[in-house]
Scaffold this motif. Structure first.
Motif, PDB file in Angstrom:
ATOM      1  N   GLN A 171       9.073  67.052  21.594  1.00  0.00           N
ATOM      2  CA  GLN A 171       9.484  65.698  21.917  1.00  0.00           C
ATOM      3  C   GLN A 171       9.957  65.641  23.360  1.00  0.00           C
ATOM      4  O   GLN A 171      10.762  66.452  23.799  1.00  0.00           O
ATOM      5  CB  GLN A 171      10.610  65.256  20.996  1.00  0.00           C
ATOM      6  N   GLU A 172       9.421  64.682  24.076  1.00  0.00           N
ATOM      7  CA  GLU A 172       9.821  64.533  25.477  1.00  0.00           C
ATOM      8  C   GLU A 172      10.066  63.072  25.761  1.00  0.00           C
ATOM      9  O   GLU A 172       9.490  62.191  25.124  1.00  0.00           O
ATOM     10  CB  GLU A 172       8.711  65.049  26.401  1.00  0.00           C
ATOM     11  N   ARG A 173      10.909  62.871  26.733  1.00  0.00           N
ATOM     12  CA  ARG A 173      11.202  61.487  27.100  1.00  0.00           C
ATOM     13  C   ARG A 173      10.268  61.092  28.236  1.00  0.00           C
ATOM     14  O   ARG A 173      10.116  61.811  29.227  1.00  0.00           O
ATOM     15  CB  ARG A 173      12.647  61.366  27.566  1.00  0.00           C
ATOM     16  N   ASP A 174       9.648  59.957  28.069  1.00  0.00           N
ATOM     17  CA  ASP A 174       8.745  59.461  29.100  1.00  0.00           C
ATOM     18  C   ASP A 174       9.545  58.917  30.261  1.00  0.00           C
ATOM     19  O   ASP A 174      10.767  58.822  30.223  1.00  0.00           O
ATOM     20  CB  ASP A 174       7.865  58.344  28.526  1.00  0.00           C
ATOM     21  N   PHE A 226      10.346  57.943  23.716  1.00  0.00           N
ATOM     22  CA  PHE A 226      10.079  59.320  23.328  1.00  0.00           C
ATOM     23  C   PHE A 226       8.619  59.493  22.963  1.00  0.00           C
ATOM     24  O   PHE A 226       7.960  58.583  22.484  1.00  0.00           O
ATOM     25  CB  PHE A 226      10.961  59.708  22.139  1.00  0.00           C
ATOM     26  N   HIS A 282       2.381  71.307  23.361  1.00  0.00           N
ATOM     27  CA  HIS A 282       2.907  72.383  24.192  1.00  0.00           C
ATOM     28  C   HIS A 282       2.342  73.708  23.721  1.00  0.00           C
ATOM     29  O   HIS A 282       2.450  74.027  22.553  1.00  0.00           O
ATOM     30  CB  HIS A 282       4.437  72.407  24.096  1.00  0.00           C
ATOM     31  N   CYS A 330       0.598  72.393  27.182  1.00  0.00           N
ATOM     32  CA  CYS A 330      -0.149  71.131  27.293  1.00  0.00           C
ATOM     33  C   CYS A 330      -1.609  71.408  27.617  1.00  0.00           C
ATOM     34  O   CYS A 330      -2.097  71.105  28.713  1.00  0.00           O
ATOM     35  CB  CYS A 330       0.482  70.211  28.308  1.00  0.00           C
TER      36      CYS A 330
END
Lengths: 355, 932
Positions: B768-771, B776, B781, B783
């Motif tokens: 999970q990554e924040r744009d 989110f 990964h 990538c």
């Protein structure tokens, strides 16, 4: 290991699906308990590694399949440290020395010495030698190959070396003569279709003949790709349809797009566009020989017969010059420009002929 | 007194001469001009005691000399002559000098602003010119002067002979001069302030009061006097003779040469050992060859310092005027983009404390700096690369130059530090310089109450460098007023060269000189050096063109070289005189010229790799319109050739091939060059590509390490990239409904499990990554999708957010499960054992087999378990054991195994059991009969 390509990989030489005669020879070879250095060669997806691993298994038992990754550290003469990842079992070690780039010679020398100088602990239970598996030997520099040739003979008592290469053209004759070369040809279309059918049967799927044929024609006789394509197609749409489109890798599509661009217009401006596309391919790490091969394939499709000969000639010329040079872009673009020149000239002439 | 010291004697001699001069001047209506140049000569400390006696006698003459001191170059001479015998002379002198001091910057300021006034100003400041003018005016009195000269010579001769006779009896000589009374004492009541006294003859004597200033002035004038004595090491008659010679020369020059109204006032001194560069160095502002606006701006900057360095009142006025004129300049030079910020800080210093002159060698930067500083009334202190410039010495020197002034010499002009060749100075020194120049500013703010004037940099510093892009200068560029030196106009240079060559008897013409100046890239120094090779012989265009003297390896900028490759210079065609006569040959020669020039500039640049990359990336952009494809194809062929050659050179270290590389550029020039102005961009594509490639390579490496070894062994990099990954991207898309996992059908569950297994096998996961916009998102990964995806192709399907979330969670769970003590490991162990048995189906295996049948427990598994009393109890024990707290059944193979063996009697001879350190832990069955 639930990917079909991994799941249905034969683990024993007896169970291979094709080249059964060769498999028999290999079994014979191993049953004597010893074998010379081997050099497996053949195209990608033909089953070299499968055969090598099956061979090792018949030799050492399933312990060979308990693999672990290890990082080996080496130091260059200029005191630069680098790391190589190896895959090893208790009985063998697999190294891709070309990962080290220009320092591959050090890897080859150090590795063989360290492995070969240690004897197996209880040699009556096990074999008295270990196996070193060197992959992508054709990518090794000449120096590394030279370093290999003597150590191969010197440590014959404690280790066997299995080399694996795509083509032996890049392997120096000295090594070729020291090894028993085993060519693993790519599976035929029939082999592939039959294997695909077997897999489908095991998975309980219905595979129409037409689709298996299409896949086998699209996979460049690369069995891994064929199985992956089958699985991708299955995910895409399951009850299989006869005129279902097979999934093709993106880079292949991109190359054909590039070829289309080249054929659409032959101007310097277009060449500039093509350049950026070629850069994209290079950036993504597509090997240049693959680029040349597929580009040529796509270009030749749309060419007149009289032109094909010339185009194949120039492409081979520039691929060769690329190998002699350093900057891939120069050569790729030179090829494209030359093709554009030839093609536009031909088109002009043919147009003149019509009118 | 001892006059044996020859130096003193010499001084004496000249002192006498001067005295004589003065006498004669009074005789001859006092209109003979002073003829000596206020040169800066070596200052000596030779102020010996015996001269005190003479000082009174010298006073008159010396004060005159003082009037013409370099500082106040205005015409004080006449003033001096008028009140020559006045006693107040010293005071007035002081005032005059002062007033001059005060006046000078002001009037210069006026002049500075007014462009028309420049001439006047310069003339006034230029002693040589001044002298000349005066002499001219007096030309009708030549005869008189001639008489004077004769008389001087005669007197001098007389004096010399007399002196020779009286060599040892100098007292006599001294007393003979005693008649010259000292004006500080009077016997009648004087007009000046006095102190009455009585002398030994009981007569009233009035001794003059002198202000301290006057005394000081006297002393200083004395020191000046000693200097002047040295200055006059050339006999006065010689000087006069020279002056006449000069007048004549000027006349000749004026009649013969004077073109475009530019006055050239070079000293025509006979052949000396001086270099021409030194000899024809500009002596005044107008002589400068460099770009006028640059000169003006530097002068302007220097003038901004007047407020701090010179008198304050004046600077007040200055400020107003400077603003006005600044505006004028602003308008005038705005287009040049070299405007000067005229803002003064609270210390009345200019905003930029440093000026940085930069430009290629030979344009006259150092000359300009020196001249302008002198013009603005500074004493130039130079520091260059030959000096030690480590931080400590640099610091000392810097402080010495900016905060002190020379004490020994009477030259009261403030210092102006010129740091030459600063690009070679160590970074630490430059940093110190910057700190020195800027940090004071801050300090002042803090310590505004305790005014520490010593800390403030109050003297201008001019730095000079060739290459402004040297890393060491990066900070300096920000703080300093950077003045880029434009190249000298070749026309102006050629004119000057013409004049010089006429002095040196070189017959030549304008065209030749222009050719020379263009050949040397307007480097004045190298022009002069070249010219000096042709001393005393005629030269023409051919000489210049054919000689290989004078052209130097000029390193040009990257873009200049590219431009030269892509652009055909029009001048090539224009300058060719044969172009009309024979078309073909002229074309040939033009091509030759073009190729030669390209070769030269490419060779001088040196970095062929970079150059070729630039040509490669620009050639298509530039040739969009009019070039044919065949040209491009041929050019690209040459690129391949270039690449192959460099590869050979680099791998085999065979540098004998190196000289052939520039010819590739010549070919590209022939193929690609146009007359149009090339718009060249810096080649960045290749660099960007490598950066991106490396990034993708790292992703691949990461992926490779993540793949479990059992799969990795079958794959290598290219196969992963070409086959596995692009297709796996299609496979790991499970077809799931977005509902709870419990509600999935069996097929969906299978699909999910399969996807999860594949992803674990290949070390993939969703993270999970924040744009950037804050939402989110789950990103694969490593990538790898980035590597596999191509722009413009959107074939790879993407799973929905909840699916990704689900997969991510399941993968985490699965990984946790795998990390638990793996029961399957035992299983594989047994598998191996079994396999071994099958394989080694020899006699040895029989015994093992037999043992296996008996189910022998290994010793380490044996436990001493109390024998159960009854079988029913065992059963109940079993039942309780199998259920846990919640009543769920536990299926533990280990326990069951033990249960199988718990009834067995230990069969082995030796066993051991841990007994908390007791020695009877190891037990052995011993039969009684063994003991006997």
């Amino acid at each position: 290991m639930s990917l079909w390509a991994d799941k249905y990989r034969p683990h024993a030489l007896q169970k291979v699906d094709y080249h059964q005669d060769q498999a028999k020879h290999l079994i014979n070879l191993v049953n004597q308990g010893d074998f010379p250095h081997l050099l497996f060669y053949g195209p990608n997806g033909a089953g070299k590694k499968t055969r090598i691993l099956a061979l090792l298994r018949t030799l050492y038992g399933p312990g060979v399949e308990r693999l672990r990754t290890e990082h080996m550290n080496f130091m260059t003469p200029s005191n630069k440290k680098f790391e190589i990842m190896t895959v090893a079992s208790n009985y063998h070690i697999e190294v891709n020395a070309s990962d080290a780039g220009m320092y591959d010679r050090i890897v080859v020398m150090e590795l063989i010495k360290t492995v070969a100088q240690t004897h197996q602990l209880d040699s009556n239970k096990q074999r008295h030698f270990k196996v070193i598996l060197l992959t992508e030997v054709d990518r090794l520099t000449k120096e590394a190959q030279q370093a290999l040739r003597r150590t191969m003979e010197k440590y014959m008592a404690t280790c066997r070396i299995i080399l694996c290469a795509n083509s032996i053209a890049q392997v120096i004759p000295a090594i070729r003569s020291r090894c028993l070369a085993i060519r693993v040809p790519a599976p035929t279309h029939e082999d592939i279709t039959s294997i695909l059918k077997i897999i489908c049967k095991k998975e309980g799927l219905m595979l129409p003949d037409e689709l298996s044929l299409i896949i086998s024609q699209n996979c460049e006789r690369n069995l891994r790709r064929a199985i992956l394509m089958l699985e991708a197609s299955k995910v895409k749409q399951y009850p299989f349809d006869i005129n279902q489109s097979v999934v093709v890798p993106d880079w292949q599509l991109y190359i054909s797009d590039t070829a289309k661009q080249i054929l659409s217009q032959q101007t310097p401006g277009k060449l500039l566009e093509v350049r950026s596309m070629l850069y994209e391919l290079i950036v993504h790490g597509i090997p240049t020989n693959v680029i040349f091969k597929f580009l040529l394939k796509e270009l030749v499709k749309n060419c007149d017969m009289s032109l094909k000969h010339d185009i194949v000639e120039i492409s081979s010329y520039y691929e060769h010059s690329l190998l002699k040079g350093n900057k891939t872009m120069f050569h790729l673009e030179a090829f494209v420009a030359k093709f554009m020149l030839l093609y536009s000239k031909f088109m002009e002439e043919s147009l003149n002929g019509i009118f | 007194m001892d006059y044996l010291d020859p130096e003193e004697e010499f001084e004496m001699m000249h002192a006498d001469e001067l005295e004589l001069m003065n006498e004669m001047e009074t005789d001859f209506e006092k209109d003979v001009p002073k003829i000596f140049t206020p040169k800066d000569s070596k200052r000596s400390l030779n102020f010996s005691s015996q001269e005190n006696d003479l000082s009174e006698q010298y006073l008159n003459s010396s004060s005159e000399l003082h009037g013409v001191s370099p500082l106040s170059q205005t015409s004080v001479v006449s003033f001096n002559l008028d009140d020559k015998d006045d006693n107040i002379e010293n005071e007035t002198q002081q005032i005059v000098t002062q007033s001059n001091d005060n006046k000078r910057p002001f009037c210069e300021q006026e002049l500075f602003g007014n462009i028309d006034d420049i001439d006047f100003e310069v003339e006034e400041l230029e002693p040589v010119l001044k002298r000349q003018k005066v002499v001219e005016q007096l030309s009708d009195k030549e005869i008189k002067q001639q008489d004077l000269i004769k008389q001087i010579i005669e007197e001098r001769q007389k004096f010399k002979s007399r002196k020779r006779t009286n060599f040892l009896s100098s007292i006599l000589y001294n007393s003979s001069n005693d008649t010259h009374s000292y004006q500080g004492i009077s016997r009648s009541v004087p007009s000046w302030s006095f102190f009455p006294a009585t002398d030994d003859e009981n007569q009233r004597v009035y001794i003059r009061f002198k202000s301290e200033d006057a005394v000081e002035n006297e002393i200083s004038s004395l020191s000046w006097h000693t200097k002047s004595v040295q200055l006059l090491s050339d006999p006065i008659d010689e000087l006069i003779a020279r002056a006449y010679e000069k007048i004549e020369n000027n006349e000749v020059m004026r009649s013969g040469l004077n073109e475009n109204g530019v006055n050239i006032n070079q000293n025509i001194i006979d052949n000396t050992a001086e270099l021409w560069v030194q000899k024809y160095k500009p002596n005044r502002y107008l002589d400068l060859l460099s770009d006028e606006s640059t000169n003006r701006i530097l002068l302007h900057w220097l003038k901004l310092w007047d407020k701090v360095v010179f008198n304050k009142e004046v600077s007040k006025k200055r400020k107003n005027t400077s603003d006005v004129h600044g505006n004028i300049f602003g308008n005038k030079f705005n287009k040049k983009n070299q405007t000067l910020d005229e803002e003064l800080d609270e210390n009345k210093c200019p905003k930029y404390k440093l000026a940085l002159l930069c430009g290629p060698p030979g344009l006259g930067k150092t000359t300009l700096a020196h001249l302008v500083a002198r013009q603005a009334g500074y004493n130039v202190v130079e520091m260059n690369a030959s000096d030690d410039r480590n931080p400590t010495t640099f610091k000392i020197k810097l402080e010495a130059a900016t905060q002190m002034s020379s004490v020994i010499s009477n030259d009261s002009r403030p210092n102006c530090l010129v740091i030459d060749e600063i690009d070679g100075a160590p970074v630490a020194s430059i940093d110190f310089l910057i700190k020195f120049a800027t940090e004071k500013h801050v300090d002042r703010k803090k310590k505004s109450k305790t005014v520490e004037k010593a800390l403030v940099l109050k003297r201008p510093i001019i730095c000079i460098c060739n290459d402004v892009y040297v890393p060491a200068l990066r900070n300096l560029k920000l703080t300093a007023f950077v003045l880029n030196f434009p190249p000298t106009s070749s026309v102006r240079l050629a004119e000057r060269l013409m004049e010089i060559s006429s002095y040196e008897n070189i017959k030549t013409d304008m065209g030749t000189m222009t050719a020379l100046s263009t050949k040397t890239n307007n480097d004045i120094r190298s022009c002069l050096s070249t010219l000096s090779c042709f001393k005393n012989q005629p030269i023409n265009l051919l000489h210049i063109k054919n000689s290989n003297i004078g052209s130097k390896d000029m390193q040009k900028g990257l873009f200049t070289v590219w431009q030269e490759i892509f652009q055909i210079k029009k001048s090539c065609y224009e300058n060719n005189p044969t172009s009309t006569s024979d078309g073909f040959s002229s074309h040939n020669s033009v091509m030759k010229d073009r190729i030669n020039s390209v070769l030269k500039s490419v060779q001088s640049y040196g970095d062929y790799e970079k150059l070729s990359q630039g040509v490669f990336e620009n050639c298509l952009n530039l040739n969009n319109k009019d070039s044919s494809l065949s040209n491009i194809a041929e050019g690209l062929e040459w690129f391949c050739n270039f690449d192959k050659t460099t590869r050979v050179i680099n791998t085999s270290q065979n540098y004998s091939l190196y000289p052939y590389l520039p010819y590739n550029f010549a070919t590209w020039h022939c193929l690609y060059a146009t007359f149009a102005w090339p718009k060249i961009t810096y080649p960045s594509a290749a660099y960007e590509a490598t950066v991106k490639k490396n990034k993708y390579k790292h992703i691949m490496d990461e992926l490779m390490t993540g793949i479990i070894p059992n799969i990795r062994t079958f794959l290598h990099r290219d196969q992963i990239l070409l086959d596995s990954m692009p297709l796996i991207m299609h496979i790991i898309i499970p077809n799931l409904r977005s509902i709870s996992i419990q509600l999935f059908t069996q097929k969906e569950k299978d699909d999910l499990a399969k996807v999860i297994n594949i992803m674990i096998d290949y070390g993939l996961n969703f993270i999970q990554e924040r744009d950037t916009d804050g939402s989110f998102n789950f990103v694969l990964h490593p990538c790898i999708d980035e590597v596999v995806k191509f722009p413009g192709l959107e074939t790879i399907p993407v799973s929905s957010y909840p699916t990704k979330q689900l997969i991510s969670r399941e993968i985490e769970l699965e990984n946790l499960r795998k990390r638990m003590p793996p029961a399957e490991l035992n299983y594989t162990n047994e598998m191996i054992d079994q396999f071994n048995e099958n394989e080694n189906n020899v006699s040895t295996s029989k015994s093992i087999k037999g043992a296996q049948k008996k189910q022998v427990t290994p010793n380490h598994l044996q436990r001493l378990i109390p024998k159960t009393v009854g079988s029913t109890k065992v059963g109940s024990f079993k039942a309780t054991k199998k259920k846990d707290f919640f009543g769920r059944e536990i299926d533990s193979p280990v326990v069951s195994k033990h249960r199988d063996f718990q009834d067995e009697i230990v069969k082995s001879d030796v066993w051991f059991h841990f007994k908390e350190g007791y020695s009877n832990a190891v037990r052995k069955l011993v039969l009684m009969n063994d003991l006997y």
